[in-house]
Design a protein around this motif. Structure first.
Motif, PDB file in Angstrom:
ATOM      1  N   ALA A 173     -21.053 -32.547  39.754  1.00  0.00           N
ATOM      2  CA  ALA A 173     -22.042 -32.104  41.015  1.00  0.00           C
ATOM      3  C   ALA A 173     -22.963 -32.707  41.722  1.00  0.00           C
ATOM      4  CB  ALA A 173     -21.524 -30.632  41.391  1.00  0.00           C
ATOM      5  N   GLY A 174     -23.171 -33.660  40.823  1.00  0.00           N
ATOM      6  CA  GLY A 174     -24.550 -34.672  41.607  1.00  0.00           C
ATOM      7  C   GLY A 174     -25.660 -33.217  41.668  1.00  0.00           C
ATOM      8  N   LYS A 175     -26.025 -31.958  41.257  1.00  0.00           N
ATOM      9  CA  LYS A 175     -27.075 -31.111  41.583  1.00  0.00           C
ATOM     10  C   LYS A 175     -28.506 -31.740  41.023  1.00  0.00           C
ATOM     11  CE  LYS A 175     -24.648 -29.266  44.415  1.00  0.00           C
ATOM     12  NZ  LYS A 175     -24.740 -29.777  45.810  1.00  0.00           N
ATOM     13  N   ARG A 176     -28.612 -32.354  39.802  1.00  0.00           N
ATOM     14  CA  ARG A 176     -29.368 -32.587  38.558  1.00  0.00           C
ATOM     15  C   ARG A 176     -30.795 -33.843  39.375  1.00  0.00           C
ATOM     16  NH1 ARG A 176     -30.740 -30.237  34.843  1.00  0.00           N
ATOM     17  NH2 ARG A 176     -30.914 -30.765  33.236  1.00  0.00           N
ATOM     18  N   VAL A 177     -32.043 -33.737  39.212  1.00  0.00           N
ATOM     19  CA  VAL A 177     -32.977 -34.458  40.274  1.00  0.00           C
ATOM     20  C   VAL A 177     -33.017 -36.002  39.757  1.00  0.00           C
ATOM     21  CG1 VAL A 177     -35.024 -34.976  39.317  1.00  0.00           C
ATOM     22  CG2 VAL A 177     -34.741 -32.560  39.574  1.00  0.00           C
ATOM     23  N   GLY A 178     -32.348 -36.997  40.489  1.00  0.00           N
ATOM     24  CA  GLY A 178     -32.598 -38.144  40.361  1.00  0.00           C
ATOM     25  C   GLY A 178     -30.881 -38.527  40.725  1.00  0.00           C
ATOM     26  N   GLN A 179     -30.121 -37.514  40.648  1.00  0.00           N
ATOM     27  CA  GLN A 179     -29.034 -37.567  41.575  1.00  0.00           C
ATOM     28  C   GLN A 179     -28.998 -38.454  43.307  1.00  0.00           C
ATOM     29  OE1 GLN A 179     -26.301 -34.862  38.940  1.00  0.00           O
ATOM     30  NE2 GLN A 179     -25.292 -36.436  39.155  1.00  0.00           N
ATOM     31  N   SER A 180     -28.409 -39.217  43.206  1.00  0.00           N
ATOM     32  CA  SER A 180     -27.883 -39.324  44.542  1.00  0.00           C
ATOM     33  C   SER A 180     -26.891 -39.109  44.880  1.00  0.00           C
ATOM     34  CB  SER A 180     -27.612 -41.271  44.599  1.00  0.00           C
ATOM     35  OG  SER A 180     -26.493 -42.037  44.040  1.00  0.00           O
ATOM     36  N   GLY A 181     -26.013 -38.326  44.055  1.00  0.00           N
ATOM     37  CA  GLY A 181     -24.273 -37.815  44.746  1.00  0.00           C
ATOM     38  C   GLY A 181     -23.887 -37.464  43.368  1.00  0.00           C
ATOM     39  N   PRO A 182     -22.458 -36.963  43.553  1.00  0.00           N
ATOM     40  CA  PRO A 182     -21.599 -36.543  42.115  1.00  0.00           C
ATOM     41  C   PRO A 182     -20.995 -37.509  41.365  1.00  0.00           C
ATOM     42  CG  PRO A 182     -21.263 -35.635  44.624  1.00  0.00           C
ATOM     43  CD  PRO A 182     -21.157 -36.401  45.057  1.00  0.00           C
ATOM     44  N   ASP A 183     -20.917 -36.568  40.024  1.00  0.00           N
ATOM     45  CA  ASP A 183     -20.666 -37.940  39.312  1.00  0.00           C
ATOM     46  C   ASP A 183     -19.753 -37.094  38.756  1.00  0.00           C
ATOM     47  OD1 ASP A 183     -20.341 -39.961  37.412  1.00  0.00           O
ATOM     48  OD2 ASP A 183     -22.360 -39.541  36.581  1.00  0.00           O
ATOM     49  N   PRO A 184     -18.818 -37.401  39.280  1.00  0.00           N
ATOM     50  CA  PRO A 184     -16.939 -36.067  38.057  1.00  0.00           C
ATOM     51  C   PRO A 184     -17.008 -36.446  37.012  1.00  0.00           C
ATOM     52  CG  PRO A 184     -16.818 -37.847  40.980  1.00  0.00           C
ATOM     53  CD  PRO A 184     -18.266 -37.975  40.415  1.00  0.00           C
ATOM     54  N   ARG A 185     -16.708 -38.094  36.477  1.00  0.00           N
ATOM     55  CA  ARG A 185     -16.974 -38.080  35.264  1.00  0.00           C
ATOM     56  C   ARG A 185     -16.996 -37.606  34.613  1.00  0.00           C
ATOM     57  NH1 ARG A 185     -12.855 -43.031  35.687  1.00  0.00           N
ATOM     58  NH2 ARG A 185     -13.000 -43.066  33.428  1.00  0.00           N
ATOM     59  N   ARG A 186     -18.699 -36.792  34.613  1.00  0.00           N
ATOM     60  CA  ARG A 186     -19.302 -36.147  33.711  1.00  0.00           C
ATOM     61  C   ARG A 186     -18.491 -34.929  32.978  1.00  0.00           C
ATOM     62  NH1 ARG A 186     -23.024 -39.790  31.758  1.00  0.00           N
ATOM     63  NH2 ARG A 186     -24.410 -38.078  31.151  1.00  0.00           N
ATOM     64  N   VAL A 187     -17.798 -34.244  33.770  1.00  0.00           N
ATOM     65  CA  VAL A 187     -17.635 -33.204  33.690  1.00  0.00           C
ATOM     66  C   VAL A 187     -16.965 -33.498  31.968  1.00  0.00           C
ATOM     67  CG1 VAL A 187     -16.521 -32.543  35.811  1.00  0.00           C
ATOM     68  CG2 VAL A 187     -14.469 -33.791  33.867  1.00  0.00           C
ATOM     69  N   GLU A 188     -16.354 -32.357  31.625  1.00  0.00           N
ATOM     70  CA  GLU A 188     -16.642 -31.823  30.093  1.00  0.00           C
ATOM     71  C   GLU A 188     -14.872 -32.266  29.225  1.00  0.00           C
ATOM     72  OE1 GLU A 188     -17.019 -28.263  26.551  1.00  0.00           O
ATOM     73  OE2 GLU A 188     -16.197 -27.842  28.178  1.00  0.00           O
ATOM     74  N   ALA A 189     -14.469 -32.320  30.318  1.00  0.00           N
ATOM     75  CA  ALA A 189     -12.863 -32.895  29.880  1.00  0.00           C
ATOM     76  C   ALA A 189     -11.975 -33.619  31.052  1.00  0.00           C
ATOM     77  CB  ALA A 189     -11.854 -31.640  28.820  1.00  0.00           C
ATOM     78  N   LEU A 233     -11.779 -29.691  37.784  1.00  0.00           N
ATOM     79  CA  LEU A 233     -13.170 -29.847  38.152  1.00  0.00           C
ATOM     80  C   LEU A 233     -14.447 -30.809  39.296  1.00  0.00           C
ATOM     81  CD1 LEU A 233     -16.330 -28.012  38.094  1.00  0.00           C
ATOM     82  CD2 LEU A 233     -16.754 -28.874  35.771  1.00  0.00           C
ATOM     83  N   ALA A 234     -13.497 -31.730  38.536  1.00  0.00           N
ATOM     84  CA  ALA A 234     -13.704 -33.978  38.334  1.00  0.00           C
ATOM     85  C   ALA A 234     -13.319 -33.594  39.434  1.00  0.00           C
ATOM     86  CB  ALA A 234     -13.336 -34.679  37.470  1.00  0.00           C
ATOM     87  N   SER A 235     -12.215 -33.748  40.156  1.00  0.00           N
ATOM     88  CA  SER A 235     -11.669 -33.608  41.901  1.00  0.00           C
ATOM     89  C   SER A 235     -12.792 -32.564  42.343  1.00  0.00           C
ATOM     90  CB  SER A 235     -10.611 -33.096  41.629  1.00  0.00           C
ATOM     91  OG  SER A 235     -10.297 -32.131  41.724  1.00  0.00           O
ATOM     92  N   LEU A 236     -13.214 -31.720  42.147  1.00  0.00           N
ATOM     93  CA  LEU A 236     -13.679 -30.541  42.693  1.00  0.00           C
ATOM     94  C   LEU A 236     -15.272 -31.080  43.082  1.00  0.00           C
ATOM     95  CD1 LEU A 236     -12.500 -27.543  41.926  1.00  0.00           C
ATOM     96  CD2 LEU A 236     -11.842 -28.079  43.864  1.00  0.00           C
ATOM     97  N   CYS A 237     -15.688 -31.424  42.473  1.00  0.00           N
ATOM     98  CA  CYS A 237     -16.974 -32.052  41.755  1.00  0.00           C
ATOM     99  C   CYS A 237     -17.164 -33.579  43.526  1.00  0.00           C
ATOM    100  CB  CYS A 237     -17.701 -33.077  40.936  1.00  0.00           C
ATOM    101  SG  CYS A 237     -18.040 -31.380  39.945  1.00  0.00           S
ATOM    102  N   ALA A 238     -15.543 -34.252  43.246  1.00  0.00           N
ATOM    103  CA  ALA A 238     -15.881 -35.778  43.853  1.00  0.00           C
ATOM    104  C   ALA A 238     -16.012 -35.169  45.269  1.00  0.00           C
ATOM    105  CB  ALA A 238     -14.331 -36.278  42.960  1.00  0.00           C
ATOM    106  N   SER A 239     -15.330 -34.191  46.054  1.00  0.00           N
ATOM    107  CA  SER A 239     -15.194 -33.566  47.031  1.00  0.00           C
ATOM    108  C   SER A 239     -16.124 -33.122  47.674  1.00  0.00           C
ATOM    109  CB  SER A 239     -13.966 -33.127  47.442  1.00  0.00           C
ATOM    110  OG  SER A 239     -13.463 -32.136  46.169  1.00  0.00           O
ATOM    111  N   SER A 240     -17.159 -33.065  47.088  1.00  0.00           N
ATOM    112  CA  SER A 240     -18.284 -31.552  47.353  1.00  0.00           C
ATOM    113  C   SER A 240     -17.581 -30.355  47.556  1.00  0.00           C
ATOM    114  CB  SER A 240     -19.732 -32.449  48.247  1.00  0.00           C
ATOM    115  OG  SER A 240     -20.352 -32.977  47.650  1.00  0.00           O
ATOM    116  N   ASP A 241     -16.770 -29.940  46.899  1.00  0.00           N
ATOM    117  CA  ASP A 241     -16.462 -28.548  47.200  1.00  0.00           C
ATOM    118  C   ASP A 241     -17.476 -28.114  47.319  1.00  0.00           C
ATOM    119  OD1 ASP A 241     -14.489 -25.779  46.956  1.00  0.00           O
ATOM    120  OD2 ASP A 241     -13.154 -27.418  47.379  1.00  0.00           O
ATOM    121  N   PRO A 242     -17.356 -26.341  48.618  1.00  0.00           N
ATOM    122  CA  PRO A 242     -18.330 -26.021  48.410  1.00  0.00           C
ATOM    123  C   PRO A 242     -18.041 -24.727  47.718  1.00  0.00           C
ATOM    124  CG  PRO A 242     -16.993 -25.604  49.997  1.00  0.00           C
ATOM    125  CD  PRO A 242     -16.900 -26.661  49.902  1.00  0.00           C
TER     126      PRO A 242
END
Length: 366
Positions: free
Chosen positions: A233-249, A321-330
């Motif tokens: 979701a791009g919430k970790r320190v140093g991230q500039s935005g979502p990284d949806p390919r890093r989901v588990e599956a 989850l990847a699509s939800l993160c990519a779209s910054s779903d609230p």
């Protein structure tokens, strides 16, 4: 996954096979041995047995697919993988004692994510099926996610067909067999000598079973919060935005389902009610009710668990989850916030009232 967590391991934690631990928790009247035995017999051992049985069934289905690659055998292998990964999520937090090995613990070897297609393809090309390395993102359940789901059914069947793809067939079969063997080894240890060791280590000092459980549960929760939700979701320190390919599956799109299973396993370990049949057993909520400040903490934890469960249930069934993160779903933003709130209850406050030291660093300040 857990490669992100920098463990601060005390020397005594490696001595899981030694004698009874000392350590005294505040208001030390609770029968920890009874809790440990109840949890082992009614939750941990059955969960490992299920994970072992489904891992073996997955290996057999994958063996059938690699022997005869076609759409039906591919579907059989995928269905077996789904069942096995559901069972796998129930044991990810019991990653101590017999789960520790030469090339890292069981979760590192079977559950590291995201998988690395580059490394997998390099090993396939080289015909290297040794698995004797620290490239944990090239094997395990999430490597199988890539190998069985990356592309159309026709594309995948074609990649595993013919003499020119013998290396690929051998690699997939070896990954599945290695998972099967590793989980069986740990399950057998729990079924034989380790339950006795686990119950005897009934103190609260570093290396005791209570300490191992508290730390493993907190660390597994932070993997869920930080790595399964926060990083994509791009919430970790140093991230500039979502990284949806890093989901588990990523390839199967089963990240939400696995996250729900993972969270259910954590709450079962804390609250003493299994998610695979409703079996009840003594757990940390019982222990907390006997110590100063514990009753209030149990109430707060239960309320926050219910809030997170509500949010997980509300995630859409028709979106990954990847699509939800990519779209910054609230809804993902809200879920991450509520998981953050739960951290202090499952980690710092519980450890404090039980007199258990947190022996790892998550690196996020919680």
């Amino acid at each position: 996954m857990m490669k992100r967590l920098a463990l601060i391991v005390f020397a005594s934690m490696a001595l899981w096979s030694c004698g009874t631990s000392g350590g005294t928790a505040p208001d030390d009247t609770f029968d920890r041995s009874a809790m440990l035995r109840d949890m082992a017999e009614h939750w941990i051992v059955p969960s490992y047995a299920e994970a072992s049985a489904t891992a073996h069934a997955m290996f057999l289905a994958i063996d059938g697919f690699t022997a005869d690659p076609r759409p039906q055998t591919l579907n059989d292998a995928r269905q077996a993988w789904v069942t096995a990964t559901d069972a796998w999520e129930r044991i990810v937090l019991f990653d101590f004692g017999p789960a520790e090995g030469l090339y890292g613990d069981l979760t590192m070897n079977a559950g590291t994510f995201p998988a690395s297609p580059t490394k997998i393809e390099r090993f396939v090309t080289a015909g290297d099926t040794s698995m004797q390395n620290f490239d944990r993102d090239s094997r395990g359940y999430l490597a199988i996610d890539y190998l069985l789901y990356d592309g159309s059914d026709a594309d995948i069947v074609a990649r595993f067909s013919g003499p020119e793809n013998a290396n690929r067939r051998a690699y997939l079969r070896t990954v599945a067999r290695t998972i099967d063997e590793q989980i069986a080894t740990v399950s057998n240890a729990w079924n034989t000598s380790y339950v006795t060791t686990f119950v005897q280590h009934n103190g609260t000092d570093a290396g005791s079973s209570v300490s191992e459980l508290v730390n493993s549960m907190a660390m597994s929760f932070e993997v869920l919060k930080n790595d399964k939700v926060g990083t994509p979701a791009g919430k970790r320190v140093g991230q500039s935005g979502p990284d949806p390919r890093r989901v588990e599956a990523y390839y199967s799109g089963r990240s939400v389902a696995l996250m729900r299973r993972h969270f259910a396993a954590i709450t079962a370990t804390w609250g003493g009610i299994s998610d695979n049949g409703g079996t009840t057993f003594k757990a940390f909520d019982d222990y907390l009710m006997t110590v100063t400040g514990g009753e209030r903490l149990v109430t707060d934890t239960r309320a926050q668990i219910a809030r997170v469960e509500e949010l997980l249930t509300a995630l859409p069934q028709d979106a990954t989850l990847a699509s939800l993160c990519a779209s910054s779903d609230p809804r993902i933003e809200t879920l991450h916030t509520e998981l953050q709130k739960l951290t202090r209850f499952l980690k710092s406050e519980m450890a404090s009232v039980l007199g258990v030291a947190i022996t790892y660093s998550s690196g996020d300040g919680d």
